[in-house]
Scaffold this active site. Structure first.
Site, PDB file in Angstrom:
ATOM      1  N   ASP A   1       0.905  -1.152   0.000  1.00 54.62           N
ATOM      2  CA  ASP A   1       0.000   0.000   0.000  1.00 54.62           C
ATOM      3  C   ASP A   1       0.937   1.193   0.000  1.00 54.62           C
ATOM      4  O   ASP A   1       1.639   1.437   0.999  1.00 54.62           O
ATOM      5  CB  ASP A   1      -0.873  -0.003   1.261  1.00 54.62           C
ATOM      6  CG  ASP A   1      -1.840   1.162   1.246  1.00 54.62           C
ATOM      7  OD1 ASP A   1      -1.398   2.298   0.979  1.00 54.62           O
ATOM      8  OD2 ASP A   1      -3.040   0.959   1.497  1.00 54.62           O
ATOM      9  N   HIS A   2       0.999   1.923  -1.097  1.00 54.28           N
ATOM     10  CA  HIS A   2       2.073   2.906  -1.221  1.00 54.28           C
ATOM     11  C   HIS A   2       1.975   4.031  -0.183  1.00 54.28           C
ATOM     12  O   HIS A   2       2.939   4.727   0.063  1.00 54.28           O
ATOM     13  CB  HIS A   2       2.174   3.455  -2.647  1.00 54.28           C
ATOM     14  CG  HIS A   2       1.130   4.475  -2.996  1.00 54.28           C
ATOM     15  ND1 HIS A   2      -0.137   4.138  -3.398  1.00 54.28           N
ATOM     16  CD2 HIS A   2       1.164   5.824  -3.005  1.00 54.28           C
ATOM     17  CE1 HIS A   2      -0.829   5.236  -3.638  1.00 54.28           C
ATOM     18  NE2 HIS A   2      -0.059   6.284  -3.418  1.00 54.28           N
TER      19      HIS A   2
ATOM     20  N   HIS B   1      -5.858   2.853   1.647  1.00 52.37           N
ATOM     21  CA  HIS B   1      -5.012   3.964   2.101  1.00 52.37           C
ATOM     22  C   HIS B   1      -5.570   4.638   3.359  1.00 52.37           C
ATOM     23  O   HIS B   1      -4.850   4.890   4.329  1.00 52.37           O
ATOM     24  CB  HIS B   1      -4.873   5.034   1.004  1.00 52.37           C
ATOM     25  CG  HIS B   1      -4.385   4.514  -0.309  1.00 52.37           C
ATOM     26  ND1 HIS B   1      -3.506   3.470  -0.406  1.00 52.37           N
ATOM     27  CD2 HIS B   1      -4.640   4.898  -1.590  1.00 52.37           C
ATOM     28  CE1 HIS B   1      -3.244   3.244  -1.691  1.00 52.37           C
ATOM     29  NE2 HIS B   1      -3.930   4.088  -2.426  1.00 52.37           N
TER      30      HIS B   1
END
Ligand code: BG6
Length: 520
Positions: A201-202, A264
């Site tokens: 999950d960036h 996010h």
């Protein structure tokens, strides 16, 4: 509004670890779906940033894999991507060497024979460059290929070789609901052990997101007030000014809740609300995250709202409505905005509302967390001010700006000088990342790629976590799918979303804080 600037002393900066001991061993990174945007815009620039600061091993290779028959033009294209999206000078002395490590291998993802040839090619590169058996497979493809790639890697014994360390990085979306996430976890774990799996999950690669943990657990002064006794409510906003950017077909099946909230925004929530882990190690951190997610009771459908943008003006430009975007159904029921009100039923948070929202084509790009504190039990100064610039005494706010203008601001009341009465006005103490540490061109993937190469799973999602957040949102998604919204589009592009979203807060006598993105 008055602002006090906080600064960092130069001697503090010299304490920042450079991570010399964190250089991974020799290895090959194999990127599936390498002809897509992600590789060019994010992954290769991030890898090059690591090269620039000396964090890549000397013996290293990157093999791009995709269906298209590409040759040397692949490396040239990646070079252009590094320069454009990585903010890199074409004359950078390390660029040619880095690009020389990139090659391309065409493969149909469902062709077992292709994987056997890929394996031979990887061995050839490894022998030629003295790299050894370590491999990291990065799945940057559309999700429908994940299962097939994983199965084929398993069938060719590429996932569990006799020697070396092999890992697999899986890009989101990790499933599209609880059942599909479970099924994918099952497929992945049939081939890879959980300690080989890096679900990315960036957001967790963003410095400001990691800094939430530092802010909470490296400073003694905030933790005692970080609970229901002092905190009134919390808002988390992930607002984008962008629309769907040509990704219509993907977005039609996703929508804001799946695309941003389930992953996010929930990651942000977990960092703000988790209990202190016993160490900064994968198991401790991931266990605390799952614990806090599991403490969220199911969300009544009334506490979830959706929106879709119509035409409007964003940052001075006229833009079309979602239904007029390329390759989008003109009667689409997909939400481009979602907001929910949650509770966390544990001793720290019982009774504190959490409001989460994410949307495209909003008024401003801003990802922020606002923590509103309770007011003092007795306000001895006038609530309504008759002189001075402020009319009401405001509650204290702590704002964590994830992006842009990364920083943290604390807002409190101060006496307005020279007023005859005790007039109180809010002022800000503001920590600004760029002013303190300089501007960074990192995109968040640097840290995650490095950690995956090192085998450190702390900032990656565990299967239990993914399933827990899907379990929370699947009923809402199902309810929304069962009933097409009657009033879409329900907000103009360039605004803060639909009115129904304001009503979600009105019930708790709260309002969305919309002065976001600034230096408070
Ligand atoms: C991605 C979503 O995961 O995150 C995109 O698929 C979204 O739709 C993006 O735009 C937002 O990321 P960032 O880093 O720009 O906030």
């Amino acid at each position: 509004m008055a602002t006090m600037q906080m600064s960092v002393r130069p001697e503090d900066l010299s304490q920042i670890p450079h991570g010399g001991e964190r250089i991974p061993g020799p290895g090959i990174m194999v990127i599936f779906g390498a002809s897509g945007d992600l590789t060019k815009r994010k992954l290769l620039p991030a890898l090059f940033h690591l090269e620039q600061v000396g964090l890549l091993p000397k013996q290293f290779a990157i093999v791009g894999v995709a269906r298209r028959p590409l040759g040397d033009e692949f490396a040239a294209d990646m070079r252009a991507g590094i320069v454009e999206f990585g903010d890199v000078d074409t004359s950078d002395p390390k660029l040619d060497h880095f690009v020389g490590q990139i090659s391309y291998f065409p493969l149909r993802f469902d062709d077992p024979a292709g994987y056997a040839s890929l394996n031979v090619e990887l061995d050839r590169i490894a022998t030629e460059k003295g790299i050894g058996p370590d491999r990291l497979f990065y799945l940057a493809t559309a999700p429908e290929y994940f299962a097939s790639i994983i199965e084929n890697l398993g069938a060719q014994n590429m996932a569990q070789p006799e020697h070396g360390r092999v890992g697999v990085v899986i890009e989101k979306p990790f499933g599209h609901d609880l059942d599909s996430a479970r099924e994918l976890n099952h497929q992945v774990n049939a081939v890879f052990n959980e300690d080989q799996v890096f679900r990315i999950d960036h957001y967790l690669g963003k410095e400001t997101v990691q800094n939430i943990l530092v802010f909470r657990f490296a400073n003694g002064i905030f933790e005692p007030i970080w609970n229901r006794n002092y905190i009134d409510h919390v808002q988390i906003t992930a607002a984008e000014t962008l629309g769907v950017e040509g990704r219509g077909p993907f977005y039609e099946k996703a929508g804001a809740l799946r695309d941003v909230v389930q992953n996010h925004v929930m990651e942000l929530l977990s960092f703000v609300t988790m209990e202190p882990p016993s160490s900064f190690e994968a198991e401790s951190v991931r266990r605390e995250k799952v614990k806090v997610w599991r403490a969220i009771p199911s969300v009544p459908i009334l506490n979830a709202v959706r929106g879709q943008y119509g035409p409007g003006v964003v940052e001075g430009q006229k833009v079309v409505g979602y239904r007029d975007e390329e390759r989008v159904n003109p009667e689409s029921g997909t939400e481009t905005y979602a907001a929910v009100r949650l509770q966390i039923e544990n001793w720290r948070w019982a009774g504190v509302p959490f409001y989460l929202r994410a949307g495209k084509r909003m008024k401003k790009r801003a990802t922020e967390i606002t923590i509103q504190f309770k007011q003092p039990p007795l306000l001895i100064f006038n609530r309504l001010q008759t002189s001075g610039p402020c009319h009401e005494i405001e509650p204290n706010l702590l704002t964590i700006r994830i992006q842009p203008n990364e920083g943290i601001a604390l807002r409190f009341g101060a006496k307005v000088p020279t007023t005859p009465e005790m007039a109180v006005c809010p002022v800000n103490m503001d920590f600004d990342y760029a002013a303190a540490f300089g501007k960074s061109s990192a995109n968040g993937y640097e840290r995650l790629l490095l950690d995956a190469m090192l085998g450190d799973q702390t900032l990656f999602s565990h299967r239990d976590g993914v399933e827990t957040t899907w379990a929370l949102y699947t009923p809402i998604l199902e309810a929304w799918a069962a009933k097409n919204p009657e009033v879409f589009p329900n907000y103009f592009a360039g605004t803060w979303g639909p009115e129904c979203s304001d009503r979600l807060l009105e019930r708790g006598r709260h309002v969305w804080r919309n002065n976001l993105g600034g230096k408070a």
